[in-house]
Design a protein around this motif. Structure first.
Motif, PDB file in Angstrom:
ATOM      1  N   ALA A  90       0.823  -1.279   0.166  1.00 53.05           N
ATOM      2  CA  ALA A  90      -0.135   0.064   0.133  1.00 53.05           C
ATOM      3  C   ALA A  90       0.892   1.307   0.097  1.00 53.05           C
ATOM      4  O   ALA A  90       0.609   2.350  -0.783  1.00 53.05           O
ATOM      5  N   ARG A  91       1.868   1.315   0.890  1.00 54.96           N
ATOM      6  CA  ARG A  91       2.789   2.442   0.852  1.00 54.96           C
ATOM      7  C   ARG A  91       3.438   2.372  -0.298  1.00 54.96           C
ATOM      8  O   ARG A  91       3.723   3.427  -0.865  1.00 54.96           O
ATOM      9  N   SER A 125       2.503   1.688  -3.258  1.00 59.60           N
ATOM     10  CA  SER A 125       1.635   2.134  -4.262  1.00 59.60           C
ATOM     11  C   SER A 125       1.444   3.516  -4.285  1.00 59.60           C
ATOM     12  O   SER A 125       1.335   4.166  -5.438  1.00 59.60           O
ATOM     13  N   ARG A 126       1.284   4.209  -3.378  1.00 60.27           N
ATOM     14  CA  ARG A 126       1.009   5.426  -2.929  1.00 60.27           C
ATOM     15  C   ARG A 126       2.099   6.189  -3.377  1.00 60.27           C
ATOM     16  O   ARG A 126       2.123   7.343  -3.812  1.00 60.27           O
ATOM     17  N   VAL A 127       3.329   5.787  -2.910  1.00 54.52           N
ATOM     18  CA  VAL A 127       4.530   6.354  -3.299  1.00 54.52           C
ATOM     19  C   VAL A 127       4.705   6.374  -5.073  1.00 54.52           C
ATOM     20  O   VAL A 127       5.082   7.451  -5.724  1.00 54.52           O
ATOM     21  N   VAL A 128       4.578   5.399  -5.672  1.00 52.50           N
ATOM     22  CA  VAL A 128       4.556   5.224  -7.058  1.00 52.50           C
ATOM     23  C   VAL A 128       3.508   6.387  -7.557  1.00 52.50           C
ATOM     24  O   VAL A 128       3.986   7.102  -8.775  1.00 52.50           O
ATOM     25  N   GLU A 129       2.190   6.143  -7.236  1.00 53.09           N
ATOM     26  CA  GLU A 129       1.174   7.019  -7.984  1.00 53.09           C
ATOM     27  C   GLU A 129       1.502   8.509  -7.705  1.00 53.09           C
ATOM     28  O   GLU A 129       1.484   9.192  -8.682  1.00 53.09           O
ATOM     29  N   ARG A 130       2.016   8.849  -6.641  1.00 53.02           N
ATOM     30  CA  ARG A 130       2.355  10.311  -6.379  1.00 53.02           C
ATOM     31  C   ARG A 130       3.659  10.666  -7.238  1.00 53.02           C
ATOM     32  O   ARG A 130       3.326  11.826  -8.037  1.00 53.02           O
ATOM     33  N   PHE A 131       4.525   9.752  -7.516  1.00 50.90           N
ATOM     34  CA  PHE A 131       5.766  10.316  -8.491  1.00 50.90           C
ATOM     35  C   PHE A 131       5.545  10.241  -9.582  1.00 50.90           C
ATOM     36  O   PHE A 131       5.765  11.181 -10.413  1.00 50.90           O
ATOM     37  N   LEU A 132       4.507   9.314 -10.079  1.00 54.38           N
ATOM     38  CA  LEU A 132       3.991   9.282 -11.734  1.00 54.38           C
ATOM     39  C   LEU A 132       3.266  10.605 -11.667  1.00 54.38           C
ATOM     40  O   LEU A 132       3.153  11.438 -12.893  1.00 54.38           O
ATOM     41  N   ALA A 133       2.386  10.938 -10.853  1.00 52.74           N
ATOM     42  CA  ALA A 133       1.565  12.262 -11.018  1.00 52.74           C
ATOM     43  C   ALA A 133       2.333  13.176 -11.092  1.00 52.74           C
ATOM     44  O   ALA A 133       2.209  14.217 -11.671  1.00 52.74           O
ATOM     45  N   GLU A 134       3.464  13.508 -10.311  1.00 54.56           N
ATOM     46  CA  GLU A 134       4.345  14.590 -10.480  1.00 54.56           C
ATOM     47  C   GLU A 134       5.118  14.534 -11.678  1.00 54.56           C
ATOM     48  O   GLU A 134       5.278  15.898 -12.229  1.00 54.56           O
TER      49      GLU A 134
END
Length: 185
Positions: A161-162, A164-173
């Motif tokens: 979960a952690r 996945s959140r980091v990856v999604e935030r990184f890709l969004a940036e």
């Protein structure tokens, strides 16, 4: 007459142009007999032969006229058939031309449809490959980002979960920076 005989015996001659009645009568009788024989036997044979030839010639002319009329009728019929055949050939050529144009139009339509189908299939395939590449890149970038973030933070980001959140935030940036950078350059 004695004088005549005497004179002939003496060698005395009369004029060669003198008229001799005996020779004249004898020539007249021979001519009459010859005329009668020719009239009785020769002339009828000639007349019969002439009549036969005339009939044969007239019959031949009649037959020739009949044959000529038949030949003219046959020629007219043949010319009519030839004209009909030419007309039919022109009609067939025109139909073939129309069919050829129709076939060309159908082939063009099929080619356009096939090319549109191929282009659509290509776009679909490219989109699928792009989706696959994006998913693969997300997974790789996620793994790399998680590893990198774990090094930076100093703790393990093994939690799903952690991570996945980091990856999604990184890709969004990254996505947010992408359009901004492309507008600047």
């Amino acid at each position: 007459m004695q004088t005549f005989i005497i004179q002939a015996a003496e060698g005395h001659e009369e004029s060669p142009l003198a008229f001799v009645w005996v020779e004249f009568l004898l020539a007249l009788v021979v001519f009459g007999l010859l005329y009668y024989a020719i009239k009785k036997w020769v002339v009828p044979n000639f007349e019969k032969t002439f009549a036969e030839r005339t009939a044969a010639i007239e019959g031949g002319l009649s037959a020739a006229e009949t044959k000529q009329a038949e030949a003219d009728a046959a020629l007219a019929q043949l010319e009519s058939q030839l004209s009909e055949a030419r007309h039919e050939a022109a009609k067939i050529r025109e139909e073939a031309r129309e069919q050829g144009a129709q076939i060309v139009a159908e082939m063009r339509e099929q080619a356009h449809a096939e090319s549109a189908r191929i282009v659509e299939h290509g776009k679909t395939q490219i989109e699928a490959e792009r989706q696959h590449a994006v998913a693969s890149l997300r997974a790789e970038v996620g793994a790399l980002a998680t590893g990198l973030a774990g090094r930076i933070v100093g703790e393990s980001l093994d939690d799903e979960a952690r991570q996945s959140r980091v990856v999604e935030r990184f890709l969004a940036e990254l996505e947010a920076e992408g359009p901004a950078q492309s507008g600047v350059s």
